[in-house]
Design an enzyme around this catalytic site. Structure first.
Site, short mmCIF file in Angstrom:
data_model
loop_
_atom_site.label_atom_id
_atom_site.label_comp_id
_atom_site.label_asym_id
_atom_site.label_seq_id
_atom_site.Cartn_x
_atom_site.Cartn_y
_atom_site.Cartn_z
N ASP A 79 -33.19 0.07 9.49
CA ASP A 79 -31.79 -0.36 10.82
C ASP A 79 -31.30 -1.78 10.31
OD1 ASP A 79 -30.83 0.71 13.64
OD2 ASP A 79 -31.87 -1.04 14.30
N TYR A 84 -26.13 -8.65 13.31
CA TYR A 84 -27.05 -9.56 13.54
C TYR A 84 -27.39 -10.57 11.95
CZ TYR A 84 -30.00 -5.05 15.30
OH TYR A 84 -30.16 -3.99 16.40
N LYS A 113 -24.05 -1.01 12.24
CA LYS A 113 -23.67 -0.54 13.77
C LYS A 113 -22.35 -1.47 13.88
CE LYS A 113 -28.02 -0.25 15.36
NZ LYS A 113 -28.98 -1.26 14.77
N HIS A 146 -22.58 -0.03 18.08
CA HIS A 146 -23.63 -0.07 18.33
C HIS A 146 -23.06 -0.26 19.89
CE1 HIS A 146 -25.99 -3.92 17.22
NE2 HIS A 146 -26.50 -3.24 18.26
P1 NDP Z 1 -39.83 -4.37 18.78
O1 NDP Z 1 -39.74 -3.98 19.74
O2 NDP Z 1 -39.48 -3.78 17.42
O3 NDP Z 1 -40.19 -5.83 18.61
C1 NDP Z 1 -40.13 -6.69 17.36
C2 NDP Z 1 -41.30 -7.72 17.78
O4 NDP Z 1 -42.69 -7.38 17.54
C3 NDP Z 1 -41.47 -9.44 16.90
O5 NDP Z 1 -41.68 -10.37 17.55
C4 NDP Z 1 -42.73 -8.35 16.08
O6 NDP Z 1 -43.18 -10.03 15.59
C5 NDP Z 1 -43.60 -8.24 17.07
N1 NDP Z 1 -44.55 -7.20 16.06
C6 NDP Z 1 -44.02 -6.34 15.43
N2 NDP Z 1 -45.14 -5.57 15.06
C7 NDP Z 1 -45.88 -6.36 15.72
C8 NDP Z 1 -47.69 -6.26 15.66
N3 NDP Z 1 -48.03 -5.04 14.60
N4 NDP Z 1 -48.42 -6.64 16.48
C9 NDP Z 1 -47.73 -7.78 17.37
N5 NDP Z 1 -46.54 -7.89 16.91
C10 NDP Z 1 -45.56 -7.28 16.46
O7 NDP Z 1 -38.13 -5.10 18.85
P2 NDP Z 1 -36.49 -5.15 18.65
O8 NDP Z 1 -35.87 -5.46 20.18
O9 NDP Z 1 -36.43 -6.17 17.56
O10 NDP Z 1 -36.06 -3.66 18.22
C11 NDP Z 1 -36.27 -2.98 16.88
C12 NDP Z 1 -35.48 -2.65 16.09
O11 NDP Z 1 -34.49 -1.72 17.20
C13 NDP Z 1 -34.33 -4.20 16.19
O12 NDP Z 1 -34.66 -4.92 15.13
C14 NDP Z 1 -33.27 -3.05 16.43
O13 NDP Z 1 -33.42 -2.86 14.33
C15 NDP Z 1 -33.49 -2.31 17.14
N6 NDP Z 1 -32.39 -2.34 18.23
C16 NDP Z 1 -31.37 -1.90 18.72
C17 NDP Z 1 -30.85 -2.38 19.62
C18 NDP Z 1 -29.70 -1.77 19.44
O14 NDP Z 1 -28.12 -2.10 20.79
N7 NDP Z 1 -29.00 -0.65 19.21
C19 NDP Z 1 -31.30 -3.41 20.45
C20 NDP Z 1 -32.22 -3.90 20.32
C21 NDP Z 1 -32.33 -3.39 18.70
P3 NDP Z 1 -43.08 -10.31 13.83
O15 NDP Z 1 -41.69 -10.37 13.35
O16 NDP Z 1 -43.82 -11.90 13.91
O17 NDP Z 1 -44.76 -9.07 13.39
#
Ligand code: NDP
Length: 344
Positions: A79, A84, A113, A146
């Site tokens: 995604d 980004y 997006k 988006h």
């Molecule tokens: P998430 O809810 O996916 O959380 C990501 C965070 O969780 C990061 O800090 C990551 O750290 C941590 N994490 C991941 N796996 C683990 C694990 N197993 N244990 C502990 N911590 C973990 O957040 P996002 O807001 O990034 O949402 C996911 C995706 O959704 C985005 O990246 C994007 O692609 C999409 N999105 C779309 C939006 C829209 O407007 N359409 C808005 C927001 C998000 P680390 O990287 O250090 O593992």
């Protein structure tokens, strides 16, 4: 692996709705998205892997390694988004993976997006062309509007959603996108699109996790044949400072911790499994190879119905990404109620 299950490929796709094929209600509805093992069959017959890697805030040299290790361990859905700021680096990862034969283009699902400042008819194709060039691809599997934002502080007002959507439809005609959809759209805004859509949105990508379940939006989209994808499924802990929700971290919620302990799984795994069990696709983001791998390990076990029910009853409900930054006294969304139409 379940995400590559080829039994899916041998089944007939559902009927594709067109404007020549009116639904029983005569209201512009579409074929209902169907779930198969590891993929969802969208309303246009395309098969989208249910578990994808998020790439928001994966930057500064980390996203290339993240995408590479995700695809190497079996992810087939990435995604992305122009905003980004990392699509060139994602593209470097993809070209490396294609060159190495790790995956073929046709076996990978790539979403991007359209950013808010590019909603004008003349800008939509420019935006997708830039994203395609950055990613090094000649088509996207899915391109999303988006935000429904048609007026952004500090930027010129952009046109009504109808103009943007018609330009999105031409991208399908030209083969630049296989599927198109929306993100952060309320049910009311999608229903309003029925008046003019020629190609209905295949997907609505929205914030979904136990602290913001949006059951009504999911059901309403399902009734329209629009598949729902869950973003921020782990509660987006690294955007806590940005959005001021550090006091309600989902991954530290006592009910979530208790469910993970009882399931003998990680907190992230039970949150991802819960999202899949609800029939949504899900996009956990990680830049850490071990967590990327662990987050994908959600296929060969079940979440006990009692534990699923516990996660489905977590309170209080509130969205993390309010979108207040898009409100504009000169635009159509002056209040949060205008933006979200009070969806639950
Ligand atoms: P998430 O809810 O996916 O959380 C990501 C965070 O969780 C990061 O800090 C990551 O750290 C941590 N994490 C991941 N796996 C683990 C694990 N197993 N244990 C502990 N911590 C973990 O957040 P996002 O807001 O990034 O949402 C996911 C995706 O959704 C985005 O990246 C994007 O692609 C999409 N999105 C779309 C939006 C829209 O407007 N359409 C808005 C927001 C998000 P680390 O990287 O250090 O593992």
């Amino acid at each position: 692996a379940w995400l590559e299950d080829d039994t899916a490929a041998t089944q007939d796709p559902p009927p594709v709705a067109t404007t020549q094929d009116p639904p029983p209600d005569g209201g512009g509805g579409v074929a209902v998205a169907e779930m198969e093992r590891g993929v969802v069959v969208l309303n246009n017959g395309e098969k989208m892997p249910l578990l994808g890697l998020g790439t928001w805030k994966s930057s500064d040299g980390s996203v290339k390694a993240a995408v590479t290790s995700a695809v190497e361990c079996g992810y087939r859905h990435i995604d992305c988004a122009a905003i980004y700021g990392n699509e060139i680096e994602v593209g470097e990862a993809l070209s490396g993976l294609f060159a190495a034969g790790t995956v073929s283009r046709s076996d990978l699902w790539v979403t991007s997006k359209l950013w808010n400042s590019m909603h004008a008819s003349a800008d939509v194709e420019k935006a997708v062309d830039k994203t395609l060039a950055d990613l090094g691809l000649d088509y996207l599997d899915l391109y999303l509007v988006h935000w429904p934002v048609t007026g952004v502080k500090g930027e010129r007002l952009s046109p009504p959603i109808e103009e943007t959507w018609k330009a999105m439809e031409t991208l399908v005609d030209k083969g630049k996108c296989k599927s198109i959809g929306v993100s952060n759209f309320s049910l009311k805004k999608i229903v309003a699109m029925k008046e003019y859509w020629r190609i209905p949105p295949a997907v609505n990508q929205v914030e979904l996790h136990p602290l913001w379940r949006q059951d009504g939006l999911i059901q309403g989209c399902k009734d329209l044949g629009v598949h729902v994808t869950a973003y921020s499924p782990l509660g987006s802990p690294d955007s806590a400072d940005m959005f001021g929700h550090s006091g309600r971290s989902l991954m530290k919620h006592p009910v979530v911790l208790d469910v993970a302990e009882k399931a003998s799984k990680t907190v992230a795994q039970v949150l991802i499994k819960w999202a899949l069990d609800r029939g949504t696709s899900v996009l956990p983001k990680s830049s850490n190879p071990d967590r990327i791998r662990a987050n994908f390990d959600v296929q060969d076990w079940c979440l006990d119905p009692d534990l699923f029910a516990k996660l489905s009853a977590v309170e209080p409900q509130s969205r993390m990404l309010h979108g207040e930054f898009w409100l504009n006294p000169s635009g159509p969304y002056k209040t949060l109620a205008d933006l979200w139409d009070d969806d639950d």
